[in-house]
Design an enzyme around this catalytic site. Structure first.
Site, PDB file in Angstrom:
ATOM      1  N   LYS A   1       1.792   1.792  -3.673  1.00  0.00           N
ATOM      2  CA  LYS A   1       0.613   2.230  -4.678  1.00  0.00           C
ATOM      3  C   LYS A   1      -0.026   3.511  -4.142  1.00  0.00           C
ATOM      4  CE  LYS A   1      -2.478  -1.047  -3.921  1.00  0.00           C
ATOM      5  NZ  LYS A   1      -3.448  -2.176  -3.799  1.00  0.00           N
TER       6      LYS A   1
ATOM      7  N   ASP B   1     -11.868  -3.912   2.016  1.00  0.00           N
ATOM      8  CA  ASP B   1     -11.071  -5.157   1.492  1.00  0.00           C
ATOM      9  C   ASP B   1     -12.049  -6.348   1.397  1.00  0.00           C
ATOM     10  OD1 ASP B   1      -8.080  -5.198   0.336  1.00  0.00           O
ATOM     11  OD2 ASP B   1      -8.474  -7.146   1.418  1.00  0.00           O
TER      12      ASP B   1
ATOM     13  N   ASN C   1     -16.174  -7.072  -5.188  1.00  0.00           N
ATOM     14  CA  ASN C   1     -16.266  -5.836  -5.492  1.00  0.00           C
ATOM     15  C   ASN C   1     -15.280  -5.350  -6.591  1.00  0.00           C
ATOM     16  OD1 ASN C   1     -14.779  -2.873  -4.800  1.00  0.00           O
ATOM     17  ND2 ASN C   1     -16.867  -2.489  -4.847  1.00  0.00           N
TER      18      ASN C   1
ATOM     19  N   GLN D   1       0.814  -1.142   0.005  1.00  0.00           N
ATOM     20  CA  GLN D   1       0.195   0.049  -0.091  1.00  0.00           C
ATOM     21  C   GLN D   1       0.794   1.252   0.031  1.00  0.00           C
ATOM     22  OE1 GLN D   1      -3.590  -1.037   0.353  1.00  0.00           O
ATOM     23  NE2 GLN D   1      -3.942   0.876  -0.634  1.00  0.00           N
TER      24      GLN D   1
ATOM     25  N   LYS E   1      -2.714  -1.113   6.689  1.00  0.00           N
ATOM     26  CA  LYS E   1      -3.822  -1.907   6.377  1.00  0.00           C
ATOM     27  C   LYS E   1      -4.172  -2.493   7.471  1.00  0.00           C
ATOM     28  CE  LYS E   1      -5.831  -4.155   2.999  1.00  0.00           C
ATOM     29  NZ  LYS E   1      -6.325  -3.830   1.532  1.00  0.00           N
TER      30      LYS E   1
ATOM     31  N   SER F   1     -10.632   6.735  -2.790  1.00  0.00           N
ATOM     32  CA  SER F   1     -10.916   6.851  -1.453  1.00  0.00           C
ATOM     33  C   SER F   1     -10.122   8.359  -1.080  1.00  0.00           C
ATOM     34  CB  SER F   1     -10.183   5.793  -0.540  1.00  0.00           C
ATOM     35  OG  SER F   1     -10.890   4.630  -0.463  1.00  0.00           O
TER      36      SER F   1
HETATM   37  P1  NDP Z   1     -14.766  -9.115  -2.010  1.00  0.00           P
HETATM   38  O1  NDP Z   1     -14.794  -9.707  -0.437  1.00  0.00           O
HETATM   39  O2  NDP Z   1     -15.747  -8.155  -2.502  1.00  0.00           O
HETATM   40  O3  NDP Z   1     -14.596 -10.264  -3.054  1.00  0.00           O
HETATM   41  C1  NDP Z   1     -13.650 -11.042  -2.861  1.00  0.00           C
HETATM   42  C2  NDP Z   1     -13.924 -12.350  -4.091  1.00  0.00           C
HETATM   43  O4  NDP Z   1     -12.716 -12.880  -4.243  1.00  0.00           O
HETATM   44  C3  NDP Z   1     -14.892 -13.099  -3.660  1.00  0.00           C
HETATM   45  O5  NDP Z   1     -15.595 -13.544  -4.971  1.00  0.00           O
HETATM   46  C4  NDP Z   1     -14.284 -14.416  -2.972  1.00  0.00           C
HETATM   47  O6  NDP Z   1     -14.925 -15.666  -3.154  1.00  0.00           O
HETATM   48  C5  NDP Z   1     -12.923 -14.188  -3.632  1.00  0.00           C
HETATM   49  N1  NDP Z   1     -11.984 -14.665  -2.886  1.00  0.00           N
HETATM   50  C6  NDP Z   1     -11.574 -14.259  -1.722  1.00  0.00           C
HETATM   51  N2  NDP Z   1     -10.719 -14.877  -1.080  1.00  0.00           N
HETATM   52  C7  NDP Z   1     -10.537 -16.164  -1.908  1.00  0.00           C
HETATM   53  C8  NDP Z   1      -9.687 -17.348  -1.644  1.00  0.00           C
HETATM   54  N3  NDP Z   1      -8.790 -17.460  -0.689  1.00  0.00           N
HETATM   55  N4  NDP Z   1      -9.723 -18.279  -2.633  1.00  0.00           N
HETATM   56  C9  NDP Z   1     -10.487 -18.032  -3.875  1.00  0.00           C
HETATM   57  N5  NDP Z   1     -11.395 -16.858  -3.842  1.00  0.00           N
HETATM   58  C10 NDP Z   1     -11.388 -16.131  -2.956  1.00  0.00           C
HETATM   59  O7  NDP Z   1     -13.181  -8.397  -2.155  1.00  0.00           O
HETATM   60  P2  NDP Z   1     -12.536  -7.223  -3.062  1.00  0.00           P
HETATM   61  O8  NDP Z   1     -13.298  -7.528  -4.470  1.00  0.00           O
HETATM   62  O9  NDP Z   1     -12.948  -5.781  -2.468  1.00  0.00           O
HETATM   63  O10 NDP Z   1     -11.172  -7.416  -3.046  1.00  0.00           O
HETATM   64  C11 NDP Z   1     -10.639  -8.553  -3.889  1.00  0.00           C
HETATM   65  C12 NDP Z   1      -9.131  -8.417  -4.373  1.00  0.00           C
HETATM   66  O11 NDP Z   1      -9.004  -7.196  -4.577  1.00  0.00           O
HETATM   67  C13 NDP Z   1      -8.332  -8.397  -3.093  1.00  0.00           C
HETATM   68  O12 NDP Z   1      -7.052  -8.809  -3.186  1.00  0.00           O
HETATM   69  C14 NDP Z   1      -8.076  -7.098  -2.605  1.00  0.00           C
HETATM   70  O13 NDP Z   1      -7.022  -7.098  -1.497  1.00  0.00           O
HETATM   71  C15 NDP Z   1      -7.950  -6.249  -3.733  1.00  0.00           C
HETATM   72  N6  NDP Z   1      -8.410  -4.824  -3.750  1.00  0.00           N
HETATM   73  C16 NDP Z   1      -9.589  -4.412  -3.247  1.00  0.00           C
HETATM   74  C17 NDP Z   1      -9.972  -3.033  -3.403  1.00  0.00           C
HETATM   75  C18 NDP Z   1     -11.255  -2.674  -2.989  1.00  0.00           C
HETATM   76  O14 NDP Z   1     -11.467  -1.133  -3.069  1.00  0.00           O
HETATM   77  N7  NDP Z   1     -11.991  -3.259  -2.601  1.00  0.00           N
HETATM   78  C19 NDP Z   1      -8.819  -2.257  -3.672  1.00  0.00           C
HETATM   79  C20 NDP Z   1      -7.460  -2.655  -4.271  1.00  0.00           C
HETATM   80  C21 NDP Z   1      -7.315  -3.953  -4.155  1.00  0.00           C
HETATM   81  P3  NDP Z   1     -15.852 -15.952  -1.923  1.00  0.00           P
HETATM   82  O15 NDP Z   1     -17.163 -15.210  -1.843  1.00  0.00           O
HETATM   83  O16 NDP Z   1     -16.128 -17.388  -2.151  1.00  0.00           O
HETATM   84  O17 NDP Z   1     -15.055 -15.551  -0.487  1.00  0.00           O
END
Ligand code: NDP
Length: 445
Positions: free
Chosen positions: A113, A165, A240, A110, A125, A377
């Protein structure tokens, strides 16, 4: 041993077992060798030794009561990694896999970034090993209130500004902010980002990470005279980041054929029905396999990682760390992938990333490609400070410009150090340079 290697050995020794943290540090330090050669003063002032050590690490107990009256105890974390260029900024992750090493890897990434966004935000974080899956809204609320009861002492609009996150979305941010407000008896909207629109949220924040990743991807393609239109895309995850990456790909005229969750993936040769996906995953919080009930012609596989065997032009890993390894990268390459943009944090293993680069697959690393979330953000923080709000189009236009700048900065930094086309090194170097300059100016701390 070079200074960089010396620092890495110390990191491994002092942080045993924190493999993701080692991985994130190794990638950054490797890129910085040529920068350190050019700046011997960084060694003299032990800049790298300081940058790999968090300024502060907070670990706390989070007790909460479920709907049946049973008491549970989870562990909360906040790692305040670096505040040289602004207040600590970075999301909160609620997932059973969370531990100190995971939070440190995310906090370390972070720093660079946030610097790349060009906005004044430091790196941090946090999160918890709490599993939100299957919990009622009341249970989520009680957990968030307990979590914030401790966290509130350590954060503030000019100190540390958490966001969402994995496992932390609009619902959780609402509960967290509600508890913060009660404890402080003040409206300090800028203490959290990703808030709902009625209480200080920014338009386009929900979409920002996914949209930003696709804007970055579009920059990479355009630079090579290519376009998203007509391309086939695979996006892992359905949270997300994934959902809004899918939306923006579709707006550009690309066809997203597969998405996943941690239980499996859906392949829809006609293109993902995004409205349905948003309803199932974002609103009803269901599993992705339910998609097939509405589109029987779609295919569902119970192996979520097999998503990388789906033939595509563009691959967007948007779920979690190390979700794409060397073998999976080899399959994507064999199937003709031309570009990869990382929506998740560190989704490709180091070996996978190197393989893509060796095969001249355009590679947009997470630090650069998913910086749109934190950038927006920071725009939310600006609007909170001004007590004003921009329209969706205004925020989206700023986001688009920021992503284009990040691409140019990363590309130019790689070029400057003789690493043309290597956006991993370019993003690391460009992010590092501003933080390093600030830390040198601020004295030894
Ligand atoms: P969400 O919780 O909204 O979604 C996560 C998704 O990834 C879900 O579909 C989930 O499936 C899947 N997932 C999570 N853990 C695992 C795992 N161990 N194995 C397989 N699938 C998994 O999270 P976000 O979309 O917010 O975040 C996703 C990624 O993006 C992360 O790496 C986060 O750090 C990164 N990120 C997010 C930001 C944000 O603004 N939200 C900003 C920058 C980076 P299931 O529902 O089955 O758990």
């Amino acid at each position: 041993m070079s200074y960089v290697q010396e620092v890495f050995e110390t990191v491994k020794r002092r942080n045993p077992g924190e493999l993701e943290f080692h991985q994130a540090v190794a990638e950054v330090l490797e890129s910085l060798e040529p920068v350190i050669d050019k700046h011997p003063e960084y060694r003299e002032f032990r800049l790298l030794d300081r940058i790999v050590e968090p300024e502060r690490q907070i670990i706390f107990r989070v007790p909460w009561e479920d709907d049946l009256g049973n008491i549970h105890v989870n562990r909360g974390f906040r790692v305040q990694f670096n505040s040289a260029i602004g207040p600590y900024k970075g999301g909160l992750r609620f997932h059973p896999s969370v531990n100190l090493g995971i939070i440190k890897f995310l906090g370390f990434e972070q720093i660079f970034k946030n610097s790349l966004t060009g906005l004044p935000i430091g790196g941090g974080k946090g999160g918890s090993d709490f599993d939100p899956k299957g919990k009622s809204d009341r249970e989520i609320m009680r957990f968030c209130q307990s979590f914030m009861s401790e966290l509130a002492q350590h954060i503030g609009p000019d100190v540390d500004v958490p966001a969402g996150d994995i496992g932390v979305g609009g619902r959780e941010i609402g509960f967290l902010y509600g508890q913060y407000k009660r404890l402080k008896n003040a409206t300090e909207a800028g203490v959290l980002t990703g808030k709902g629109i009625p209480f200080g949220g920014s338009l386009a924040r929900t979409e920002a990470t996914g949209y930003g990743t696709v804007y970055f991807l579009n920059e990479m393609l355009t630079d090579k005279g290519l376009e998203l239109k007509g391309k086939t895309v695979v996006i892992s995850g359905s949270g997300n980041v994934s959902l809004y990456a899918c939306k923006k790909c579709q707006e550009y005229g690309a066809k997203v054929v597969a998405m996943s969750d941690s239980n499996g993936y859906i392949y829809d040769k006609n293109g993902i029905d995004l409205n349905l996906m948003i309803r199932l995953k974002e609103i009803e919080r269901k599993r992705i396999k339910e998609y097939k009930n509405y589109h029987p012609e779609a295919e569902y596989s119970e192996n979520c990682r097999a998503i990388w065997s789906v033939k595509c032009d563009l691959a967007l890993p948007c779920a979690t760390q190390n979700e794409l390894n060397e073998q999976e990268a080899a399959v994507l390459i064999e199937n003709g992938v031309i570009a990869v943009a990382e929506g998740a944090n560190m989704p490709s293993t180091a070996e996978a990333a190197k393989l893509f680069q060796a095969h001249k697959v355009m590679f947009g690393p997470a630090k650069a490609a998913n910086a749109g979330g934190v950038a927006t953000s920071a725009l939310e923080m600006s609007q909170n400070s001004m007590r004003y709000s921009w329209t969706f189009a205004e925020v989206d236009q700023k986001l688009h410009q920021i992503m284009a700048n990040i691409y140019t900065m990363s590309k130019n930094a790689a070029q400057e150090f003789g690493l043309e086309g290597n956006l991993i090194a370019g993003a690391n170097i460009a992010g590092f340079q501003k933080v390093a300059a600030a830390m040198m100016a601020l004295g030894i701390y």
